[in-house]
Write a protein that holds these residues in place. Structure first.
Motif, PDB file in Angstrom:
ATOM      1  N   ILE A 145       0.896  -1.136  -0.099  1.00 27.35           N
ATOM      2  CA  ILE A 145       0.023  -0.023   0.137  1.00 27.35           C
ATOM      3  C   ILE A 145       0.929   1.282   0.020  1.00 27.35           C
ATOM      4  O   ILE A 145       1.642   1.234   0.855  1.00 27.35           O
ATOM      5  N   HIS A 146       0.702   2.366  -0.830  1.00 26.70           N
ATOM      6  CA  HIS A 146       1.357   3.465  -1.064  1.00 26.70           C
ATOM      7  C   HIS A 146       0.336   4.599  -0.840  1.00 26.70           C
ATOM      8  O   HIS A 146      -0.857   3.972  -0.523  1.00 26.70           O
ATOM      9  N   ASP A 147       0.693   5.588  -0.881  1.00 28.02           N
ATOM     10  CA  ASP A 147      -0.421   6.866  -0.860  1.00 28.02           C
ATOM     11  C   ASP A 147      -0.058   8.127  -1.848  1.00 28.02           C
ATOM     12  O   ASP A 147       1.149   8.638  -1.445  1.00 28.02           O
ATOM     13  N   TYR A 164       4.524  13.062  -2.641  1.00 22.29           N
ATOM     14  CA  TYR A 164       5.010  12.152  -1.906  1.00 22.29           C
ATOM     15  C   TYR A 164       4.287  10.929  -1.728  1.00 22.29           C
ATOM     16  O   TYR A 164       3.287  10.821  -2.140  1.00 22.29           O
ATOM     17  N   CYS A 165       5.028   9.929  -1.267  1.00 25.95           N
ATOM     18  CA  CYS A 165       4.206   8.826  -0.809  1.00 25.95           C
ATOM     19  C   CYS A 165       3.892   8.893   0.528  1.00 25.95           C
ATOM     20  O   CYS A 165       4.560   9.231   1.484  1.00 25.95           O
ATOM     21  N   ASP A 166       2.391   9.090   1.078  1.00 17.70           N
ATOM     22  CA  ASP A 166       2.058   9.259   2.302  1.00 17.70           C
ATOM     23  C   ASP A 166       1.868   7.953   3.030  1.00 17.70           C
ATOM     24  O   ASP A 166       1.258   8.203   4.475  1.00 17.70           O
ATOM     25  N   GLN A 167       2.225   6.776   2.705  1.00 16.46           N
ATOM     26  CA  GLN A 167       1.956   5.529   3.607  1.00 16.46           C
ATOM     27  C   GLN A 167       3.359   4.860   3.651  1.00 16.46           C
ATOM     28  O   GLN A 167       3.837   4.542   2.540  1.00 16.46           O
ATOM     29  N   TYR A 168       3.770   4.607   4.817  1.00 19.26           N
ATOM     30  CA  TYR A 168       5.210   4.115   4.934  1.00 19.26           C
ATOM     31  C   TYR A 168       4.939   2.671   4.372  1.00 19.26           C
ATOM     32  O   TYR A 168       4.075   1.852   4.569  1.00 19.26           O
ATOM     33  N   CYS A 169       5.911   2.556   3.308  1.00 18.32           N
ATOM     34  CA  CYS A 169       5.799   1.281   2.589  1.00 18.32           C
ATOM     35  C   CYS A 169       7.173   0.650   2.376  1.00 18.32           C
ATOM     36  O   CYS A 169       7.214   0.040   1.493  1.00 18.32           O
ATOM     37  N   GLY A 170       8.168   0.868   3.417  1.00 20.89           N
ATOM     38  CA  GLY A 170       9.240   0.020   3.397  1.00 20.89           C
ATOM     39  C   GLY A 170      10.548   0.980   3.378  1.00 20.89           C
ATOM     40  O   GLY A 170      10.353   2.177   3.629  1.00 20.89           O
ATOM     41  N   ASP A 206      12.729   2.308   1.695  1.00 22.70           N
ATOM     42  CA  ASP A 206      12.970   3.605   0.925  1.00 22.70           C
ATOM     43  C   ASP A 206      11.843   4.407   0.832  1.00 22.70           C
ATOM     44  O   ASP A 206      11.722   5.426  -0.092  1.00 22.70           O
ATOM     45  N   HIS A 207      10.995   4.383   1.646  1.00 26.83           N
ATOM     46  CA  HIS A 207       9.758   5.031   1.797  1.00 26.83           C
ATOM     47  C   HIS A 207       9.900   6.644   1.407  1.00 26.83           C
ATOM     48  O   HIS A 207       9.285   7.206   0.824  1.00 26.83           O
ATOM     49  N   ALA A 208      10.897   7.025   2.381  1.00 34.08           N
ATOM     50  CA  ALA A 208      11.383   8.430   2.372  1.00 34.08           C
ATOM     51  C   ALA A 208      11.721   9.110   0.916  1.00 34.08           C
ATOM     52  O   ALA A 208      11.651  10.193   0.849  1.00 34.08           O
ATOM     53  N   LEU A 209      12.325   8.154   0.127  1.00 32.36           N
ATOM     54  CA  LEU A 209      12.699   8.348  -1.184  1.00 32.36           C
ATOM     55  C   LEU A 209      11.906   8.328  -2.199  1.00 32.36           C
ATOM     56  O   LEU A 209      11.880   8.569  -3.354  1.00 32.36           O
ATOM     57  N   MET A 210      10.458   7.663  -1.944  1.00 32.81           N
ATOM     58  CA  MET A 210       9.344   7.707  -2.728  1.00 32.81           C
ATOM     59  C   MET A 210       8.712   9.148  -3.022  1.00 32.81           C
ATOM     60  O   MET A 210       7.575   9.290  -2.782  1.00 32.81           O
ATOM     61  N   VAL A 211       9.444  10.091  -3.686  1.00 27.74           N
ATOM     62  CA  VAL A 211       8.946  11.327  -4.163  1.00 27.74           C
ATOM     63  C   VAL A 211       9.113  11.623  -5.339  1.00 27.74           C
ATOM     64  O   VAL A 211       9.945  11.063  -6.141  1.00 27.74           O
TER      65      VAL A 211
HETATM   66 CU   LIG Z   1       5.123   4.220  -0.839  1.00 30.97          CU
END
Ligand SMILES: [Cu+2]
Length: 214
Positions: free
Chosen positions: A135-137, A170-176, A178-183
């Protein structure tokens, strides 16, 4: 903060209304508490009896008035939320696929991008989303939109772009890991420039350097 869609403008009005109504109630309640505390302080010669016994009207009036005020805001918020779920006829569809840890977008004519979404200004845009893994956001603060992206099903959100510019995605759902780099960025362009870009997307689209840029 920049408001780049009609949804954003309306969301800001709703937030302002909530703050103002809440502040009015707060000032009224605490104002009266302080005022009565001072007026009826010990030693102040006040007529304290008989205590009023028929306060029904006052209590019902005060309760109903505040309830109504917040109920109106509640209906407005629910309506705004639900309207985002039904794109108008003729909205331009952009397909977005999320995966750990990137955003892939596909334009109506098949042009693909990574961590970038080019859009024309002053158009209804419908984002149809799905995920390849978890799940991403999909969240663009300047648009005041945010919607979960789920594996195995489609979700959507729509908005009307009102200003050109480069806005953070942004990805607003913690997804693993490298979540913070999912921009990424959503780039809203004048209609003519967008059409030119669609014809020659090579320039700034989907290049690894762009994808890596913060
Ligand atoms: Cu994500």
């Amino acid at each position: 903060m920049i408001a780049a869609t009609r949804t954003a403008a309306e969301t800001d009005w709703l937030l302002l209304a909530l703050v103002v109504v809440s502040a009015l109630v707060l000032v009224l309640v605490f104002g009266l508490m302080v005022y009565f505390g001072w007026r009826f302080r010990a030693g102040n010669p006040m007529r304290r009896r008989p205590l009023p016994t028929r306060t029904f009207g006052l209590e019902v009036g005060w309760t109903a008035a505040t309830m109504l005020a917040f109920f109106v805001l509640d209906v407005w918020a629910a309506d705004l939320y639900l309207r985002q779920m039904h794109a108008p006829e003729g909205a331009m569809k952009i397909a977005v696929t999320a995966k750990q840890w990137m955003w892939k977008a596909e334009q109506p004519n098949g042009v693909r991008e990574i961590n970038l979404v080019h859009l024309p200004v002053d158009r209804d845009i419908e984002i149809v989303m799905t995920s390849e893994d978890v799940i991403h956001d999909f969240s663009v603060p300047a648009f005041r939109i945010k919607r979960d992206v789920l594996p195995g099903r489609y979700t959507m959100i729509w908005f009307h772009t009102t200003r050109t510019g480069r806005f953070r995605l942004y990805c607003d759902q913690y997804c693993g890991l490298d979540h913070a780099l999912m921009v990424g960025h959503v780039i809203v362009m004048p209609a003519a420039a967008y059409r030119d870009w669609l014809d020659h997307p090579g320039g700034d689209a989907a290049s690894p350097a762009e994808g890596a840029a913060p």
